[in-house]
Design an enzyme around this catalytic site. Structure first.
Site, PDB file in Angstrom:
ATOM      1  N   ALA A  80       1.038  -1.375  -0.179  1.00  0.00           N
ATOM      2  CA  ALA A  80       0.340  -0.013  -0.116  1.00  0.00           C
ATOM      3  C   ALA A  80       0.576   1.119  -0.348  1.00  0.00           C
ATOM      4  CB  ALA A  80      -0.343  -0.351   0.568  1.00  0.00           C
ATOM      5  N   VAL A  88       4.812  -1.120   3.098  1.00  0.00           N
ATOM      6  CA  VAL A  88       4.973   0.583   2.373  1.00  0.00           C
ATOM      7  C   VAL A  88       5.545   0.561   1.545  1.00  0.00           C
ATOM      8  CG1 VAL A  88       5.437   2.520   3.445  1.00  0.00           C
ATOM      9  CG2 VAL A  88       3.950   1.092   5.444  1.00  0.00           C
ATOM     10  N   LYS A  89       4.644   0.688   0.146  1.00  0.00           N
ATOM     11  CA  LYS A  89       5.329   1.384  -0.633  1.00  0.00           C
ATOM     12  C   LYS A  89       6.039   2.995  -0.448  1.00  0.00           C
ATOM     13  CE  LYS A  89       4.619  -0.473  -5.129  1.00  0.00           C
ATOM     14  NZ  LYS A  89       3.376  -0.064  -5.845  1.00  0.00           N
ATOM     15  N   VAL A  90       7.056   2.669  -0.931  1.00  0.00           N
ATOM     16  CA  VAL A  90       7.638   4.445  -0.457  1.00  0.00           C
ATOM     17  C   VAL A  90       8.508   4.814  -1.969  1.00  0.00           C
ATOM     18  CG1 VAL A  90       7.661   4.938   1.634  1.00  0.00           C
ATOM     19  CG2 VAL A  90       9.657   4.073   0.456  1.00  0.00           C
TER      20      VAL A  90
END
Ligand code: G3P
Length: 217
Positions: free
Chosen positions: A56, A82-84
């Protein structure tokens, strides 16, 4: 190589999860916009459907904002990753979230040096975008091969997730290149199972059996 779906369409995920082959799911802000629903709700539904890692993505472009969003996303379910984005603030957020035990997928990777930075920032996985490089006449698969090679020779633990997949050949080549995971649209996953000889072979088996059953009835 684990097979992931790249979509925020819950109906599509439910359909393909039934095959028993799904390793995880990736989403991004564009896919969320297409789904047109609350991203939080969508992520919660996906994490309940698929036990594997569900990526996400944060929207903030500042480190503090990314960390806050990342922590909130990770709190939705244990399998959230967590996608950054691969920008300096994203690397800093990756380091902070990883140090807090949160898995991070560093996305929008288009070079080996960017992949090295993601690994150095403690990323759980990095997402090289193959199709978008192909789109501008650069060899996305060559980049994937080089990242896999560098990670292997340097002993980096960060996984390689082949992303921006456009066709079944990309999937075969990503497997040959040694990608840990590949994420693809549902349409591509549906193409993977198809072969004309499988369909023709099945029809022949069934027709032969029917003929025998009728003859011996
Ligand atoms: O989710 C990341 C990536 O797979 C996006 O693919 O097709 O928009 O380049 P695409």
């Amino acid at each position: 190589m684990e097979l992931y779906l790249d979509t925020a369409d819950v109906a599509e995920i439910r359909e393909l999860a039934a095959w028993g082959v799904l390793g995880g799911v990736t989403t991004n802000p564009s896919l969320m916009a297409k789904a047109g629903r609350s991203p939080r709700e969508v992520i919660a539904e996906i994490t309940a459907l698929v036990p594997g890692p569900i990526s996400a993505e944060v929207i903030s472009t500042e480190t503090a904002g990314m960390i806050a969003e990342g922590r909130a996303l990770a709190a939705i379910a244990e399998n959230v990753v967590v996608k950054v984005p691969l920008i300096p603030a994203g690397l800093a957020a990756c380091r902070a979230l990883s140090d807090q035990g949160i898995k991070v997928n560093v996305t929008l990777c288009f070079s080996v040096n960017q992949a090295i930075l993601a690994a150095a920032a403690g990323a759980w996985c990095v997402s090289p975008f193959l199709g978008r490089l192909d789109d501008i006449n650069q060899d996305g698969m060559q980049l994937l091969r080089e990242i896999v090679e560098v990670y292997r020779t340097q002993g980096y633990q960060t996984r390689v997730l082949a992303a921006s997949i456009r066709n079944p050949l990309h999937v075969t080549q990503a497997a040959l290149a040694g990608a840990d995971m590949v994420t693809m649209p549902a349409a591509v996953m549906r193409q993977l199972v198809k072969h004309p000889l499988t369909e023709a072979g099945l029809q022949k088996f069934l027709a032969d059996y029917r003929q025998m059953a009728e003859a011996t009835a």
